[in-house]
Scaffold this motif. Structure first.
Motif, PDB file in Angstrom:
ATOM      1  N   LYS A  93      15.377 -10.160   1.209  1.00  0.00           N
ATOM      2  CA  LYS A  93      16.775 -10.217   1.632  1.00  0.00           C
ATOM      3  C   LYS A  93      16.915 -11.124   2.853  1.00  0.00           C
ATOM      4  O   LYS A  93      16.088 -11.116   3.753  1.00  0.00           O
ATOM      5  CB  LYS A  93      17.249  -8.804   1.977  1.00  0.00           C
ATOM      6  CG  LYS A  93      18.763  -8.700   2.027  1.00  0.00           C
ATOM      7  CD  LYS A  93      19.225  -7.256   1.959  1.00  0.00           C
ATOM      8  CE  LYS A  93      20.707  -7.117   2.271  1.00  0.00           C
ATOM      9  NZ  LYS A  93      21.593  -8.087   1.644  1.00  0.00           N
ATOM     10  N   CYS A  94      17.979 -11.901   2.845  1.00  0.00           N
ATOM     11  CA  CYS A  94      18.245 -12.828   3.948  1.00  0.00           C
ATOM     12  C   CYS A  94      19.436 -12.304   4.738  1.00  0.00           C
ATOM     13  O   CYS A  94      20.304 -11.630   4.188  1.00  0.00           O
ATOM     14  CB  CYS A  94      18.532 -14.207   3.370  1.00  0.00           C
ATOM     15  SG  CYS A  94      18.944 -15.440   4.614  1.00  0.00           S
ATOM     16  N   LYS A  95      19.511 -12.680   6.023  1.00  0.00           N
ATOM     17  CA  LYS A  95      20.606 -12.169   6.849  1.00  0.00           C
ATOM     18  C   LYS A  95      21.985 -12.685   6.395  1.00  0.00           C
ATOM     19  O   LYS A  95      23.005 -12.098   6.733  1.00  0.00           O
ATOM     20  CB  LYS A  95      20.364 -12.473   8.332  1.00  0.00           C
ATOM     21  CG  LYS A  95      20.500 -13.929   8.707  1.00  0.00           C
ATOM     22  CD  LYS A  95      20.671 -14.084  10.229  1.00  0.00           C
ATOM     23  CE  LYS A  95      21.169 -15.443  10.620  1.00  0.00           C
ATOM     24  NZ  LYS A  95      20.226 -16.547  10.527  1.00  0.00           N
ATOM     25  N   CYS A  96      21.989 -13.740   5.583  1.00  0.00           N
ATOM     26  CA  CYS A  96      23.272 -14.265   5.096  1.00  0.00           C
ATOM     27  C   CYS A  96      23.852 -13.385   3.990  1.00  0.00           C
ATOM     28  O   CYS A  96      24.978 -13.581   3.558  1.00  0.00           O
ATOM     29  CB  CYS A  96      23.112 -15.693   4.593  1.00  0.00           C
ATOM     30  SG  CYS A  96      22.267 -15.834   3.004  1.00  0.00           S
ATOM     31  N   GLY A  97      23.050 -12.417   3.511  1.00  0.00           N
ATOM     32  CA  GLY A  97      23.537 -11.515   2.462  1.00  0.00           C
ATOM     33  C   GLY A  97      22.913 -11.802   1.107  1.00  0.00           C
ATOM     34  O   GLY A  97      23.006 -10.991   0.192  1.00  0.00           O
ATOM     35  N   GLY A 105      16.131 -14.294  -1.320  1.00  0.00           N
ATOM     36  CA  GLY A 105      15.244 -15.401  -1.688  1.00  0.00           C
ATOM     37  C   GLY A 105      15.607 -16.737  -1.094  1.00  0.00           C
ATOM     38  O   GLY A 105      15.212 -17.777  -1.605  1.00  0.00           O
ATOM     39  N   CYS A 106      16.355 -16.744   0.016  1.00  0.00           N
ATOM     40  CA  CYS A 106      16.660 -18.007   0.707  1.00  0.00           C
ATOM     41  C   CYS A 106      15.389 -18.541   1.364  1.00  0.00           C
ATOM     42  O   CYS A 106      14.493 -17.776   1.727  1.00  0.00           O
ATOM     43  CB  CYS A 106      17.675 -17.797   1.828  1.00  0.00           C
ATOM     44  SG  CYS A 106      19.271 -17.208   1.300  1.00  0.00           S
ATOM     45  N   LEU A 107      15.344 -19.856   1.582  1.00  0.00           N
ATOM     46  CA  LEU A 107      14.227 -20.474   2.299  1.00  0.00           C
ATOM     47  C   LEU A 107      13.986 -19.769   3.638  1.00  0.00           C
ATOM     48  O   LEU A 107      12.848 -19.484   4.013  1.00  0.00           O
ATOM     49  CB  LEU A 107      14.533 -21.968   2.505  1.00  0.00           C
ATOM     50  CG  LEU A 107      13.676 -22.757   3.503  1.00  0.00           C
ATOM     51  CD1 LEU A 107      12.196 -22.652   3.180  1.00  0.00           C
ATOM     52  CD2 LEU A 107      14.105 -24.223   3.512  1.00  0.00           C
ATOM     53  N   GLY A 141      18.387 -23.849   5.187  1.00  0.00           N
ATOM     54  CA  GLY A 141      17.732 -22.535   5.288  1.00  0.00           C
ATOM     55  C   GLY A 141      18.212 -21.542   4.238  1.00  0.00           C
ATOM     56  O   GLY A 141      17.544 -20.545   3.983  1.00  0.00           O
ATOM     57  N   HIS A 142      19.354 -21.826   3.650  1.00  0.00           N
ATOM     58  CA  HIS A 142      19.871 -20.874   2.665  1.00  0.00           C
ATOM     59  C   HIS A 142      19.860 -21.441   1.250  1.00  0.00           C
ATOM     60  O   HIS A 142      20.568 -20.950   0.365  1.00  0.00           O
ATOM     61  CB  HIS A 142      21.247 -20.358   3.105  1.00  0.00           C
ATOM     62  CG  HIS A 142      21.135 -19.720   4.458  1.00  0.00           C
ATOM     63  ND1 HIS A 142      20.667 -18.434   4.622  1.00  0.00           N
ATOM     64  CD2 HIS A 142      21.303 -20.237   5.696  1.00  0.00           C
ATOM     65  CE1 HIS A 142      20.576 -18.178   5.925  1.00  0.00           C
ATOM     66  NE2 HIS A 142      20.957 -19.252   6.596  1.00  0.00           N
ATOM     67  N   LEU A 143      19.019 -22.447   1.046  1.00  0.00           N
ATOM     68  CA  LEU A 143      18.723 -22.871  -0.324  1.00  0.00           C
ATOM     69  C   LEU A 143      18.015 -21.707  -0.989  1.00  0.00           C
ATOM     70  O   LEU A 143      17.168 -21.057  -0.380  1.00  0.00           O
ATOM     71  CB  LEU A 143      17.778 -24.079  -0.302  1.00  0.00           C
ATOM     72  CG  LEU A 143      18.387 -25.434   0.018  1.00  0.00           C
ATOM     73  CD1 LEU A 143      17.276 -26.471   0.098  1.00  0.00           C
ATOM     74  CD2 LEU A 143      19.395 -25.837  -1.035  1.00  0.00           C
TER      75      LEU A 143
HETATM   76 ZN   LIG Z   1      20.288 -16.861   3.411  1.00  0.00          ZN
END
Ligand SMILES: [Zn+2]
Length: 321
Positions: free
Chosen positions: A174-178, A181-183, A164-166
């Motif tokens: 923005k992704c919750k991981c920081g 453009g993550c999947l 999911g974070h590729l």
């Molecule tokens: Zn992410």
């Protein structure tokens, strides 16, 4: 007859199953996770339910091989410590394996929920006969689990498999991981819903708006799916977009690892044919020739029970059975 306990700790519910050594479910219990009650209460409830299942079914401790637990978060499989639970920020460094083993007096193994789901599909579901498999859980977020050459691949700090974070783009949402453009920021349920609401607010005409009676906070992946099934062209384009993102992620993994199977499950995967067609088309277009030829993309088979079956499978896997 020998038995195994599988425990699937979800964001909403905890599912516990008593299974035989072929992972056939004999009896099941479900109770709410209710994070607010605290982790000790959760552990107590889980142990009580296990005890009930055993006595109800007349299984003695000596016939119990062990218990497996799938937990949503980062898990050190060797120590049984859950570093953090996704969606329960207050629970950190929980010695889940040690505490449960002390209480249940049988071997207890803990792993990430998507890793055990991947293991379940690999051993008992759509991944059977696969040698190198990627499991993807399309839900609120996008989870991943890898089984390579028969081994669950967890990585150096047990943090691997996070498909999911590729990174799909340089400057994506923005992704919750920081990161950006993550999947997951394209294909996670919460992100899909957010993007759809924003498009409607910007004037997009779609049946989705009628289905929620104009209340955009009521949009869910199921509603978008319903609109798509009714022929709504915007809703269909949403699933094609999700399929493009998931397909790009798979193309990256296929090029890197030359996997032979991708098993896709989770609530968002219910979008079905339109989503899977878009995923397969993208993978074909964006993967190098040989890995594109050797990778099959299939739907998960175990559905709702994949979590408990995987938790049970983890016990046999870790004991080398
Ligand atoms: Zn992410």
């Amino acid at each position: 007859m020998k038995y195994i306990i599988g425990i699937d700790i979800g964001g909403t519910n905890v599912k516990i199953a008593l299974m035989d050594s072929k992972m056939r479910i004999k009896a099941k219990r479900i109770f709410p996770t209710s994070a607010a009650r605290g982790k000790t209460a959760l552990i107590n409830s889980a142990c009580d339910h296990v005890q009930c299942l055993l006595s109800e079914y007349g299984v003695s401790r000596k016939d119990l091989i062990g218990a497996g637990i799938g937990a949503p978060g980062a898990v050190n499989v060797r120590t049984g410590v859950v570093h953090y639970f996704v969606n329960i920020p207050a629970w950190r460094e929980v010695q889940l394996g040690r505490i449960m083993q002390k209480r249940l007096k049988v071997p207890v193994f803990v792993d990430n929920d998507v890793n055990v789901m991947a293991l379940a599909e690999y051993r008992y579901g759509a991944g059977r006969s696969s040698q190198n498999m990627l499991g993807i859980a399309l839900g609120t977020g996008v989870g991943g689990g890898l089984v390579l050459e028969g081994r669950v691949f967890r990585g150096t700090a047990y943090a691997g498999g996070e498909v999911g974070h590729l990174q799909l783009s340089f400057n994506g949402p923005k992704c919750k991981c920081g990161s950006h453009g993550c999947l997951e920021a394209y294909a996670g349920g919460v992100y899909i819903v957010k993007a759809v609401a924003a498009a409607i607010r910007a004037g997009e005409r779609t049946y989705i708006k009628e289905l929620v009676g104009g209340d955009l906070s009521k949009i869910t992946p199921e509603i978008i799916d319903e609109a798509a099934r009714c022929g709504d062209s915007f809703a269909k384009s949403v699933w094609r977009g999700v399929g493009l993102a998931v397909g790009m992620g798979i193309a990256g993994v296929a090029n890197l690892l030359n996997i032979d199977k991708v098993v896709i499950g989770g609530g968002v995967a219910r979008a079905g044919k339109i989503l899977f067609d878009a995923i397969r088309k993208t993978v074909k277009e964006r993967t190098m020739k040989l890995p594109a030829k050797t990778v099959k993309i299939v739907k998960a088979q175990l559905g709702y029970d994949a979590g408990v079956i995987g938790a049970g499978a983890l016990v046999l896997y870790e004991l080398g059975k």
